[in-house]
Design a protein around this motif. Structure first.
Motif, short mmCIF file in Angstrom:
data_model
loop_
_atom_site.label_atom_id
_atom_site.label_comp_id
_atom_site.label_asym_id
_atom_site.label_seq_id
_atom_site.Cartn_x
_atom_site.Cartn_y
_atom_site.Cartn_z
N SER A 190 0.81 -1.23 0.00
CA SER A 190 0.00 0.00 0.00
C SER A 190 0.84 1.28 0.00
CB SER A 190 -0.95 0.01 1.19
OG SER A 190 -0.21 0.00 2.40
N PRO A 222 -1.71 -6.17 -13.29
CA PRO A 222 -3.15 -5.93 -13.24
C PRO A 222 -3.50 -4.66 -12.45
CG PRO A 222 -2.66 -8.22 -12.73
CD PRO A 222 -1.34 -7.50 -12.83
N ALA A 223 -4.51 -3.94 -12.96
CA ALA A 223 -4.94 -2.69 -12.32
C ALA A 223 -5.36 -2.92 -10.87
CB ALA A 223 -6.07 -2.06 -13.12
N SER A 224 -5.92 -4.09 -10.59
CA SER A 224 -6.34 -4.38 -9.21
C SER A 224 -5.14 -4.40 -8.26
CB SER A 224 -7.08 -5.71 -9.14
OG SER A 224 -6.24 -6.76 -9.60
N LYS A 225 -4.02 -4.94 -8.73
CA LYS A 225 -2.79 -5.00 -7.92
C LYS A 225 -2.22 -3.59 -7.74
CE LYS A 225 0.75 -7.45 -6.21
NZ LYS A 225 0.65 -8.13 -4.94
N ARG A 226 -2.16 -2.82 -8.84
CA ARG A 226 -1.66 -1.45 -8.77
C ARG A 226 -2.58 -0.56 -7.95
NH1 ARG A 226 -1.82 0.85 -13.61
NH2 ARG A 226 -2.84 -0.86 -14.68
N GLY A 227 -3.86 -0.90 -7.94
CA GLY A 227 -4.84 -0.14 -7.18
C GLY A 227 -4.70 -0.29 -5.68
N GLN A 228 -3.92 -1.28 -5.23
CA GLN A 228 -3.67 -1.48 -3.80
C GLN A 228 -2.80 -0.37 -3.22
OE1 GLN A 228 -1.79 -5.30 -3.42
NE2 GLN A 228 -3.64 -6.43 -3.99
N LYS A 233 -1.86 2.95 -1.94
CA LYS A 233 -2.61 4.09 -1.39
C LYS A 233 -1.77 5.36 -1.33
CE LYS A 233 -6.14 1.47 -0.49
NZ LYS A 233 -6.76 1.14 -1.74
N LYS A 238 -4.67 5.77 -8.19
CA LYS A 238 -5.44 5.91 -6.95
C LYS A 238 -4.59 6.34 -5.76
CE LYS A 238 -8.91 2.51 -8.25
NZ LYS A 238 -9.53 1.22 -7.91
#
Length: 157
Positions: free
Chosen positions: A55, A103-109, A111, A131
Motif C-alpha cells: 500500500s 493488473p490494475a487491481s494490484k496497482r490499485g492497492q 494508497k 489511486k
C-alpha cells in the motif's frame, strides 16, 4: 564468533591470494545462476517485481553506474531488505510500460507513493498508480525551504 558483516570480492580474494576481479568474474560466470537469470535480457532497461507491491511505495532517482540515473520504485514496508524493489529502470517509458502490465487491481492497492519533485517521478506515479496519493518527500521540501531562507538572508544583508 561468526561475522555477519558483508565482504566484497576484493577482501575475500585477498584472504586466499586471488585477485578480487578474477574471483568476481568466476562467481558471476560459473558459480551463480546469472547466465540463466530470466531477467537478464532486459535487466539493463528495466526490472519489475509485482509481488513486492504494497500500500505504500516510494520512487527515487539514483546514479548506479557511469553517471546514468535510474528510477527505483520501492516497497516502504520492506525497509531496504529483501522484497524492497518493485521496479527499477533507466528510462521512464519502459518502466511505465512494464508497470502497466501488472493488473490494475494490484496497482490499485497502492494508497500512497512518496517521491521527489521531479516530473518523471510524478508521471510514473500518476500513470501507474492513479489511486495513490502523491507525497513529496521531506528531504526535498526541507532542501527547498532552506534554499529559500538562505536567499532571504542574503537579500536582507
Amino acid at each position: 564468533m561468526v561475522s555477519t558483516k558483508a565482504s566484497d570480492c576484493h577482501t575475500i580474494g585477498g584472504c586466499y591470494g586471488v585477485r578480487g576481479k578474477k574471483l568476481q568474474r568466476q562467481y558471476k560466470d560459473y558459480l551463480s545462476d546469472f547466465k540463466e537469470w530470466k531477467h537478464k535480457p532486459h535487466a539493463k532497461q528495466w526490472l519489475i517485481f509485482p509481488e513486492n507491491i504494497t500500500s505504500k511505495l516510494s520512487i527515487d532517482e539514483t546514479a548506479l553506474s557511469k553517471g546514468e540515473l535510474y528510477k527505483i520504485i520501492t516497497n516502504k514496508k520492506a525497509r531496504g531488505k529483501k522484497g524492497s524493489i518493485v521496479g527499477i529502470g533507466a528510462k521512464v517509458e519502459p518502466i511505465i510500460e512494464q508497470l502497466l502490465k501488472i493488473p490494475a487491481s494490484k496497482r490499485g492497492q497502492v494508497k500512497e507513493i512518496t517521491l521527489d519533485m521531479a516530473n518523471s517521478m510524478k508521471t510514473i506515479a500518476r500513470k501507474c498508480f492513479p489511486k495513490a496519493i502523491q507525497v513529496t518527500d521531506r528531504f526535498h521540501v526541507q532542501k527547498l525551504t532552506l534554499e529559500a531562507l538562505q536567499d532571504i538572508r542574503i537579500k536582507h544583508r
